[in-house]
Design a protein around this motif. Structure first.
Motif, PDB file in Angstrom:
ATOM      1  N   ALA A  98       4.445  15.758  -1.703  1.00 49.39           N
ATOM      2  CA  ALA A  98       3.333  15.047  -2.326  1.00 49.39           C
ATOM      3  C   ALA A  98       3.598  14.920  -3.820  1.00 49.39           C
ATOM      4  CB  ALA A  98       2.030  15.803  -2.084  1.00 49.39           C
ATOM      5  N   VAL A  99       3.271  13.761  -4.379  1.00 46.02           N
ATOM      6  CA  VAL A  99       3.448  13.519  -5.815  1.00 46.02           C
ATOM      7  C   VAL A  99       2.116  13.767  -6.511  1.00 46.02           C
ATOM      8  CG1 VAL A  99       3.986  11.789  -7.575  1.00 46.02           C
ATOM      9  CG2 VAL A  99       5.287  11.842  -5.432  1.00 46.02           C
ATOM     10  N   LEU A 143       0.837  -1.195   0.000  1.00 50.27           N
ATOM     11  CA  LEU A 143       0.000   0.000   0.000  1.00 50.27           C
ATOM     12  C   LEU A 143       0.875   1.249   0.000  1.00 50.27           C
ATOM     13  CD1 LEU A 143      -2.612   1.618   0.290  1.00 50.27           C
ATOM     14  CD2 LEU A 143      -2.551   1.149   2.759  1.00 50.27           C
ATOM     15  N   LEU A 144       0.679   2.088  -1.010  1.00 46.77           N
ATOM     16  CA  LEU A 144       1.437   3.321  -1.142  1.00 46.77           C
ATOM     17  C   LEU A 144       0.470   4.505  -1.198  1.00 46.77           C
ATOM     18  CD1 LEU A 144       3.933   2.134  -3.919  1.00 46.77           C
ATOM     19  CD2 LEU A 144       4.266   2.069  -1.435  1.00 46.77           C
ATOM     20  N   ARG A 145       0.899   5.610  -0.607  1.00 45.09           N
ATOM     21  CA  ARG A 145       0.091   6.850  -0.642  1.00 45.09           C
ATOM     22  C   ARG A 145       0.982   7.994  -1.116  1.00 45.09           C
ATOM     23  NH1 ARG A 145      -4.909   6.312   1.514  1.00 45.09           N
ATOM     24  NH2 ARG A 145      -5.326   4.543   2.905  1.00 45.09           N
ATOM     25  N   PRO A 146       1.344   7.985  -2.399  1.00 46.55           N
ATOM     26  CA  PRO A 146       2.292   8.988  -2.901  1.00 46.55           C
ATOM     27  C   PRO A 146       1.747  10.407  -2.911  1.00 46.55           C
ATOM     28  CG  PRO A 146       1.398   7.680  -4.702  1.00 46.55           C
ATOM     29  CD  PRO A 146       0.959   7.019  -3.430  1.00 46.55           C
ATOM     30  N   GLY A 147       0.439  10.569  -2.800  1.00 50.09           N
ATOM     31  CA  GLY A 147      -0.139  11.900  -2.798  1.00 50.09           C
ATOM     32  C   GLY A 147      -0.049  12.612  -1.461  1.00 50.09           C
ATOM     33  N   ASP A 148       0.397  11.910  -0.429  1.00 53.55           N
ATOM     34  CA  ASP A 148       0.537  12.506   0.897  1.00 53.55           C
ATOM     35  C   ASP A 148       1.998  12.888   1.153  1.00 53.55           C
ATOM     36  OD1 ASP A 148      -2.148  12.013   1.322  1.00 53.55           O
ATOM     37  OD2 ASP A 148      -1.792  10.111   2.380  1.00 53.55           O
ATOM     38  N   ALA A 149       2.239  14.140   1.482  1.00 58.24           N
ATOM     39  CA  ALA A 149       3.598  14.568   1.812  1.00 58.24           C
ATOM     40  C   ALA A 149       4.038  13.934   3.132  1.00 58.24           C
ATOM     41  CB  ALA A 149       3.668  16.085   1.914  1.00 58.24           C
ATOM     42  N   VAL A 150       5.340  13.618   3.223  1.00 57.26           N
ATOM     43  CA  VAL A 150       5.919  13.072   4.456  1.00 57.26           C
ATOM     44  C   VAL A 150       7.142  13.925   4.787  1.00 57.26           C
ATOM     45  CG1 VAL A 150       6.762  10.997   5.630  1.00 57.26           C
ATOM     46  CG2 VAL A 150       5.161  10.769   3.719  1.00 57.26           C
ATOM     47  N   PRO A 151       6.942  15.049   5.479  1.00 57.57           N
ATOM     48  CA  PRO A 151       8.042  15.992   5.715  1.00 57.57           C
ATOM     49  C   PRO A 151       9.237  15.380   6.430  1.00 57.57           C
ATOM     50  CG  PRO A 151       5.923  16.999   6.244  1.00 57.57           C
ATOM     51  CD  PRO A 151       5.653  15.545   6.001  1.00 57.57           C
ATOM     52  N   TYR A 183      11.206   3.453  -4.381  1.00 58.52           N
ATOM     53  CA  TYR A 183      10.105   4.328  -3.997  1.00 58.52           C
ATOM     54  C   TYR A 183      10.645   5.546  -3.240  1.00 58.52           C
ATOM     55  CZ  TYR A 183       5.569   5.770  -2.080  1.00 58.52           C
ATOM     56  OH  TYR A 183       4.442   6.481  -1.742  1.00 58.52           O
ATOM     57  N   ASP A 184      11.621   5.326  -2.372  1.00 59.84           N
ATOM     58  CA  ASP A 184      12.232   6.425  -1.632  1.00 59.84           C
ATOM     59  C   ASP A 184      12.901   7.418  -2.588  1.00 59.84           C
ATOM     60  OD1 ASP A 184      13.378   7.790   0.776  1.00 59.84           O
ATOM     61  OD2 ASP A 184      15.246   7.046  -0.074  1.00 59.84           O
ATOM     62  N   ARG A 185      13.634   6.904  -3.563  1.00 61.03           N
ATOM     63  CA  ARG A 185      14.292   7.793  -4.528  1.00 61.03           C
ATOM     64  C   ARG A 185      13.260   8.603  -5.323  1.00 61.03           C
ATOM     65  NH1 ARG A 185      18.876   4.122  -7.606  1.00 61.03           N
ATOM     66  NH2 ARG A 185      18.999   2.496  -6.015  1.00 61.03           N
ATOM     67  N   TRP A 186      12.242   7.919  -5.770  1.00 61.22           N
ATOM     68  CA  TRP A 186      11.198   8.561  -6.581  1.00 61.22           C
ATOM     69  C   TRP A 186      10.428   9.587  -5.765  1.00 61.22           C
ATOM     70  CZ3 TRP A 186       5.692   7.795  -6.434  1.00 61.22           C
ATOM     71  CH2 TRP A 186       5.002   8.229  -7.571  1.00 61.22           C
ATOM     72  N   ARG A 187      10.074   9.230  -4.520  1.00 64.34           N
ATOM     73  CA  ARG A 187       9.366  10.176  -3.651  1.00 64.34           C
ATOM     74  C   ARG A 187      10.239  11.372  -3.312  1.00 64.34           C
ATOM     75  NH1 ARG A 187       4.761   9.275  -0.599  1.00 64.34           N
ATOM     76  NH2 ARG A 187       4.977  11.533  -0.474  1.00 64.34           N
ATOM     77  N   SER A 188      11.506  11.132  -3.022  1.00 67.99           N
ATOM     78  CA  SER A 188      12.408  12.226  -2.669  1.00 67.99           C
ATOM     79  C   SER A 188      12.564  13.217  -3.817  1.00 67.99           C
ATOM     80  CB  SER A 188      13.786  11.675  -2.278  1.00 67.99           C
ATOM     81  OG  SER A 188      13.692  10.874  -1.108  1.00 67.99           O
ATOM     82  N   ALA A 189      12.388  12.725  -5.052  1.00 66.21           N
ATOM     83  CA  ALA A 189      12.468  13.576  -6.237  1.00 66.21           C
ATOM     84  C   ALA A 189      11.108  14.142  -6.619  1.00 66.21           C
ATOM     85  CB  ALA A 189      13.058  12.800  -7.402  1.00 66.21           C
ATOM     86  N   GLY A 190      10.121  14.004  -5.745  1.00 65.61           N
ATOM     87  CA  GLY A 190       8.790  14.542  -6.026  1.00 65.61           C
ATOM     88  C   GLY A 190       8.073  13.828  -7.143  1.00 65.61           C
ATOM     89  N   GLY A 191       8.423  12.545  -7.372  1.00 66.77           N
ATOM     90  CA  GLY A 191       7.793  11.790  -8.443  1.00 66.77           C
ATOM     91  C   GLY A 191       8.441  12.005  -9.797  1.00 66.77           C
ATOM     92  N   ASP A 192       9.611  12.626  -9.821  1.00 69.04           N
ATOM     93  CA  ASP A 192      10.335  12.878 -11.067  1.00 69.04           C
ATOM     94  C   ASP A 192      11.125  11.625 -11.439  1.00 69.04           C
ATOM     95  OD1 ASP A 192      11.979  13.673 -13.135  1.00 69.04           O
ATOM     96  OD2 ASP A 192      12.725  15.468 -12.139  1.00 69.04           O
ATOM     97  N   ALA A 193      10.644  10.894 -12.461  1.00 71.57           N
ATOM     98  CA  ALA A 193      11.298   9.646 -12.847  1.00 71.57           C
ATOM     99  C   ALA A 193      12.662   9.890 -13.465  1.00 71.57           C
ATOM    100  CB  ALA A 193      10.417   8.870 -13.823  1.00 71.57           C
TER     101      ALA A 193
END
Length: 291
Positions: free
Chosen positions: A103-104, A89-97, A218-228
């Protein structure tokens, strides 16, 4: 002993306690892990939890699925303890400061099944020591036979303002024998790690490697704001994707076909196709290699 998990000694059961020690916080990247002897579908289980408000990071693993699903409603089944069936379960739309994750936007969510494909390739290469490739968007192939697949599903938020959650399901054939392989409706034959000559077929380290690689990407992708592109995900995916550079026939949802050469993947995760009528970006449909 009838019903014993040790009936087939080539297929020992997984240990929930060992998996949790290795994969669940504080020692691992996931929030919660549930191991089920049997379930209908791990994706359905995680989607139900998401709809009920479960936080990001739930992992459900099943020793056997009775109603596993693939893309376009295809059935994905396997004998008990012969493969890996897991959903997260992933919630990429929620920011995790606290993790530095913005948020992506939902426009980036299409990269998540491709991200899972990259994690699959890494785990199989590292543990099974097999050369695996991806057929766009996320089927894992070994010697042109399908060994694994990914199914991503969105679960609407509990209010219009809440972004959807994403359930990522992964099915990997590990010790299936030739007479147990499913018939693949895409026309590609099926295989398993064991049939492909894997160096290791122990599901415990395979599952650990898969979930760790998934969490890392997922951590890399989230840290980049969803920038593949910025996260390196697009380069990793293109390097693993056997579809790129080949002539392919794309079956579109409306029944039409487009034939051309796959030249790459755009920043949105769509397949770039060059045809006699021009360039196309393909976001849906099945891709078949033209032999």
């Amino acid at each position: 002993m009838p019903g014993s998990p040790y009936t087939d000694l080539d297929r020992p059961p997984l240990s929930a306690a060992r998996l949790r020690r290795a994969l669940v916080a504080p020692h691992g990247p996931w929030a919660r892990l549930e191991l089920r002897t049997e379930t209908g579908s791990t994706n359905a289980d995680v989607a139900e939890a998401a709809a009920a408000g479960e936080p990001e990071g739930l992992v459900v693993v099943a020793e056997r699925q009775t109603a596993g699903r693939g893309r376009r409603g295809r059935i994905w089944q396997s004998p008990a303890r012969a493969g890996i069936a897991t959903s997260v379960l992933l919630r990429p739309g929620d920011a995790v400061p606290e993790r530095g994750w913005p948020a992506v936007p939902t426009t980036g969510y299409g990269w998540l099944p491709l991200l899972a494909g990259v994690a699959l390739v890494e785990a199989v290469a590292r543990l099974a020591e097999l050369e695996a490739v991806l057929k766009w968007p996320n089927d894992l192939l070994i010697n042109d036979a399908k060994c694994a697949g990914v199914l991503a599903e969105a679960v609407p938020g509990r209010s219009p303002a809440q972004p959807p959650a994403i359930v990522l399901g992964i099915g990997l054939n590990v010790t299936l024998r030739a007479d147990e392989l499913p018939v693949n409706p895409t026309g590609l034959p099926a295989t398993s790690l064991q049939l492909s000559g894997a160096a290791a077929t122990d599901r415990d380290p395979l599952l650990r490697a898969l979930l760790r690689s998934l969490a890392d990407w997922y951590d890399r992708w989230r840290s980049a704001g969803g920038d593949a592109v910025g996260s390196g995900l697009r380069d990793a995916y293109v390097a693993a994707c056997a579809t790129v550079g080949r002539e392919v026939r794309v079956l579109l949802p409306n029944g039409n076909e487009v034939t051309g050469t796959a030249t790459g993947v755009d920043p949105g995760g769509q397949l770039l196709l060059t045809t006699t009528t021009g360039n196309h970006s393909i976001a849906a449909g099945d891709v078949l290699h033209v032999r």
